[in-house]
Design a protein around this motif. Structure first.
Motif, PDB file in Angstrom:
ATOM      1  N   LYS A   1       0.734  -1.177  -0.023  1.00 18.32           N
ATOM      2  CA  LYS A   1       0.097  -0.079  -0.117  1.00 18.32           C
ATOM      3  C   LYS A   1       0.769   1.396   0.024  1.00 18.32           C
ATOM      4  O   LYS A   1       0.428   2.338  -0.820  1.00 18.32           O
ATOM      5  CB  LYS A   1      -1.010   0.081   1.219  1.00 18.32           C
ATOM      6  CG  LYS A   1      -1.754   1.108   1.295  1.00 18.32           C
ATOM      7  CD  LYS A   1      -2.858   0.863   2.631  1.00 18.32           C
ATOM      8  CE  LYS A   1      -3.827   2.001   2.439  1.00 18.32           C
ATOM      9  NZ  LYS A   1      -4.646   1.939   3.859  1.00 18.32           N
TER      10      LYS A   1
ATOM     11  N   VAL B   1       1.231   4.141  -2.789  1.00 17.32           N
ATOM     12  CA  VAL B   1       0.838   5.542  -2.511  1.00 17.32           C
ATOM     13  C   VAL B   1       2.116   6.447  -2.919  1.00 17.32           C
ATOM     14  O   VAL B   1       1.857   7.518  -3.552  1.00 17.32           O
ATOM     15  CB  VAL B   1       0.681   5.717  -0.884  1.00 17.32           C
ATOM     16  CG1 VAL B   1       0.789   7.193  -0.594  1.00 17.32           C
ATOM     17  CG2 VAL B   1      -0.764   5.328  -0.605  1.00 17.32           C
TER      18      VAL B   1
ATOM     19  N   TRP C   1       1.855   6.804  -6.564  1.00 20.04           N
ATOM     20  CA  TRP C   1       0.841   7.849  -6.891  1.00 20.04           C
ATOM     21  C   TRP C   1       1.154   9.381  -6.819  1.00 20.04           C
ATOM     22  O   TRP C   1       0.876  10.227  -7.566  1.00 20.04           O
ATOM     23  CB  TRP C   1      -0.630   7.347  -6.105  1.00 20.04           C
ATOM     24  CG  TRP C   1      -1.612   8.512  -6.255  1.00 20.04           C
ATOM     25  CD1 TRP C   1      -2.499   8.507  -7.269  1.00 20.04           C
ATOM     26  CD2 TRP C   1      -1.891   9.541  -5.390  1.00 20.04           C
ATOM     27  NE1 TRP C   1      -3.411   9.625  -7.031  1.00 20.04           N
ATOM     28  CE2 TRP C   1      -2.885  10.290  -5.959  1.00 20.04           C
ATOM     29  CE3 TRP C   1      -1.132  10.168  -4.291  1.00 20.04           C
ATOM     30  CZ2 TRP C   1      -3.533  11.496  -5.360  1.00 20.04           C
ATOM     31  CZ3 TRP C   1      -1.861  11.183  -3.739  1.00 20.04           C
ATOM     32  CH2 TRP C   1      -3.032  11.822  -4.352  1.00 20.04           C
TER      33      TRP C   1
ATOM     34  N   ARG D   1       5.706   9.820   3.603  1.00 19.41           N
ATOM     35  CA  ARG D   1       5.730   8.367   3.332  1.00 19.41           C
ATOM     36  C   ARG D   1       7.184   7.610   3.075  1.00 19.41           C
ATOM     37  O   ARG D   1       7.256   6.438   3.188  1.00 19.41           O
ATOM     38  CB  ARG D   1       5.133   8.241   1.826  1.00 19.41           C
ATOM     39  CG  ARG D   1       3.629   8.679   1.846  1.00 19.41           C
ATOM     40  CD  ARG D   1       2.696   7.760   2.385  1.00 19.41           C
ATOM     41  NE  ARG D   1       2.497   8.174   3.875  1.00 19.41           N
ATOM     42  CZ  ARG D   1       2.389   7.300   4.933  1.00 19.41           C
ATOM     43  NH1 ARG D   1       2.717   5.982   4.863  1.00 19.41           N
ATOM     44  NH2 ARG D   1       2.368   7.782   6.203  1.00 19.41           N
TER      45      ARG D   1
END
Length: 103
Positions: free
Chosen positions: A12, A16, A19, A60
């Motif tokens: 995940k 992300v 993205w 992140r």
């Protein structure tokens, strides 16, 4: 947390990050369009979206917002000390450093 859940979180997070990278490229394209058409709203919208995406991408990949801010301030000082043209011509780097230090 058991192993499959950790694997799902990792996947995940990778998704992300990918993205966010495409979001940054999309906002750069929007910025160019805004500059081309001299559309102030479009320019502000794309610049603010870029800044948000960069901060979230930093988070992140394991950096704190504070770490990013400190790295930006250090980069400003480095460029000033090297005699960057934007500093010599306009004082932009000093202005940004002063602004960031007041926040």
């Amino acid at each position: 947390m058991n192993r499959p859940e950790k694997g799902m979180q990792f996947a995940k997070n990778v998704k992300v990050i990918d993205w966010l990278k495409t979001e940054i490229l999309d906002q750069i394209a929007n910025l160019y369009k805004g500059l081309h058409y001299a559309n102030r709203h479009f320019i502000i919208d794309s610049l603010s979206s870029l800044i948000v995406s960069v901060y979230i991408l930093a988070r992140r990949v394991g950096l704190s917002f504070r770490e990013l801010d400190q790295a930006v301030i250090e980069k400003l000082r480095e460029h000033k000390n090297e005699g960057h043209q934007l500093e010599e011509w306009y004082g932009d780097l000093s202005s940004l450093e002063e602004y960031m230090n007041k926040r």
